[in-house]
Scaffold this active site. Structure first.
Site, PDB file in Angstrom:
ATOM      1  N   ASP A 156      25.579  -7.598 -24.752  1.00  0.00           N
ATOM      2  CA  ASP A 156      24.672  -7.738 -23.964  1.00  0.00           C
ATOM      3  C   ASP A 156      25.207  -8.046 -22.574  1.00  0.00           C
ATOM      4  OD1 ASP A 156      23.102  -8.022 -26.150  1.00  0.00           O
ATOM      5  OD2 ASP A 156      21.825  -9.187 -25.347  1.00  0.00           O
ATOM      6  N   LYS A 220      16.967  -5.761 -20.431  1.00  0.00           N
ATOM      7  CA  LYS A 220      16.809  -6.985 -20.735  1.00  0.00           C
ATOM      8  C   LYS A 220      16.418  -7.714 -19.750  1.00  0.00           C
ATOM      9  CE  LYS A 220      19.191 -10.819 -23.288  1.00  0.00           C
ATOM     10  NZ  LYS A 220      20.374 -11.310 -23.705  1.00  0.00           N
ATOM     11  N   LYS A 256      14.152  -5.769 -24.292  1.00  0.00           N
ATOM     12  CA  LYS A 256      14.380  -7.156 -24.794  1.00  0.00           C
ATOM     13  C   LYS A 256      13.920  -8.041 -23.701  1.00  0.00           C
ATOM     14  CE  LYS A 256      17.870 -10.311 -26.359  1.00  0.00           C
ATOM     15  NZ  LYS A 256      19.328 -10.323 -26.955  1.00  0.00           N
TER      16      LYS A 256
END
Length: 320
Positions: A156, A220, A256
């Site tokens: 991430d 995300k 996400k």
């Protein structure tokens, strides 16, 4: 189902040829109708579902959780306990699904990997000088390579919001491409925009396309470390972006939302957004995740209530 590919270069190769072509493309995207976006997100959030559908939605949401601990006080013991919870969220009911992943700092990847071994639970690691992203590119890439070498299945990364807001889109693009290369073939890449710092919906749409053009496997919303994190509106906007990107390129990208999603009711609202915007292809933890720490406990309590008719309360779940 379309597969996710390293980049969409074959379809949109001219877009990223130079800073000017990339800027022209991103600023040529349709402007976002903020009122319409927020109204649609609010409308979808009022949908109600029946008990049988709720039971399915709760199990689906559990299976989509990236169970997260990203604190300076993290210890190997805490990470091992988190891994055990990810594998058996409710030790009294082994029919409870495992979570999708545990998410930790790079120095805790090896501990997490051992804790979830053999379970199918992925290990995700934040990288690239999370959460601010204020580091030189060689430092960011070393961060990524360390996490991957320790066994991370997913990375991430945070984008350089300063560069993005200054309009230096090609710098951000090149960094994402470099991080994707550092992930190698073994780790999927989630690109975090920190939507609360991007200020406008137009910027969120541009960041979504920029991340996907550079090869993101997931886009995300946020780090969970700022005041404004995932919201129904910004998540809806990103879902529309991945839908449109797949229509144009054939490449499917995951989404996400992270930060601020704490209750079962919240999670179900987001699942409705997914179903109504991009459909069943994304209703799977390979394509949709919740970045959360406290959400899982509420999902477990609601699951127990559906099974027993009694609300067990927070004392019956672990405090992470």
């Amino acid at each position: 189902m379309p597969t996710n590919a390293p980049t969409a270069a074959k379809t949109l190769s001219d877009v990223t040829a130079s800073d000017s072509t990339l800027r022209r493309f991103l600023h040529g995207l349709p402007g976002v109708d903020a009122v319409g976006l927020e109204a649609r997100a609010a409308s979808l959030g009022t949908r109600s579902i029946k008990t049988t559908a709720k039971a399915y939605a709760i199990d689906l949401a559990i299976s989509m959780v990236d169970l997260t601990t990203l604190e300076g006080a993290d210890t190997p013991g805490k990470v091992r306990a988190l891994g055990a919870k990810a594998v058996h969220p409710d030790p009294t009911d082994r029919t409870t699904p495992t979570t999708a992943a545990v998410c930790v700092y790079p120095d805790m990847v090896a501990v997490a990997k051992e804790a979830v071994a053999g379970s199918g639970v992925k290990v995700a690691s934040v990288a690239t000088a999370f959460p601010a992203g204020r580091a030189a590119l060689p430092v960011k890439l070393a961060d990524v390579r360390d996490a991957v070498a320790a066994g991370a299945d997913e990375i991430d990364m945070v984008i350089d919001r300063g560069a993005f807001l200054a309009g230096n889109y090609l710098k951000v693009y090149d960094e994402i491409v470099a991080v994707k290369e550092a992930c190698g073939a073994s780790a999927r890449l989630k690109v975090i925009f920190e939507t609360g710092e991007l200020s406008t919906y137009d910027n969120i749409r541009r960041a979504s396309w920029l991340g996907m053009l550079a090869g993101a496997d997931f886009i995300k919303t946020s780090t969970g470390k700022v005041a404004v994190n995932a919201t129904p509106a910004n998540t809806l906007l990103m879902l529309e972006a991945v839908r449109d990107f797949r229509a144009q390129t054939g490449v499917q990208v995951g989404v996400k939302p992270a930060g601020g999603i704490r209750t079962t009711k919240d999670a179900i609202k987001f699942l409705v957004l997914v179903n109504e915007t991009v459909g069943e292809d994304w209703l799977d933890n390979h394509w949709f995740r919740f970045g959360a720490s406290s959400l899982l406990n509420d999902l477990l309590m609601q699951r127990q209530k559906l099974a027993t008719g009694r609300y067990s309360g927070p004392d019956y779940v672990t405090v992470d």
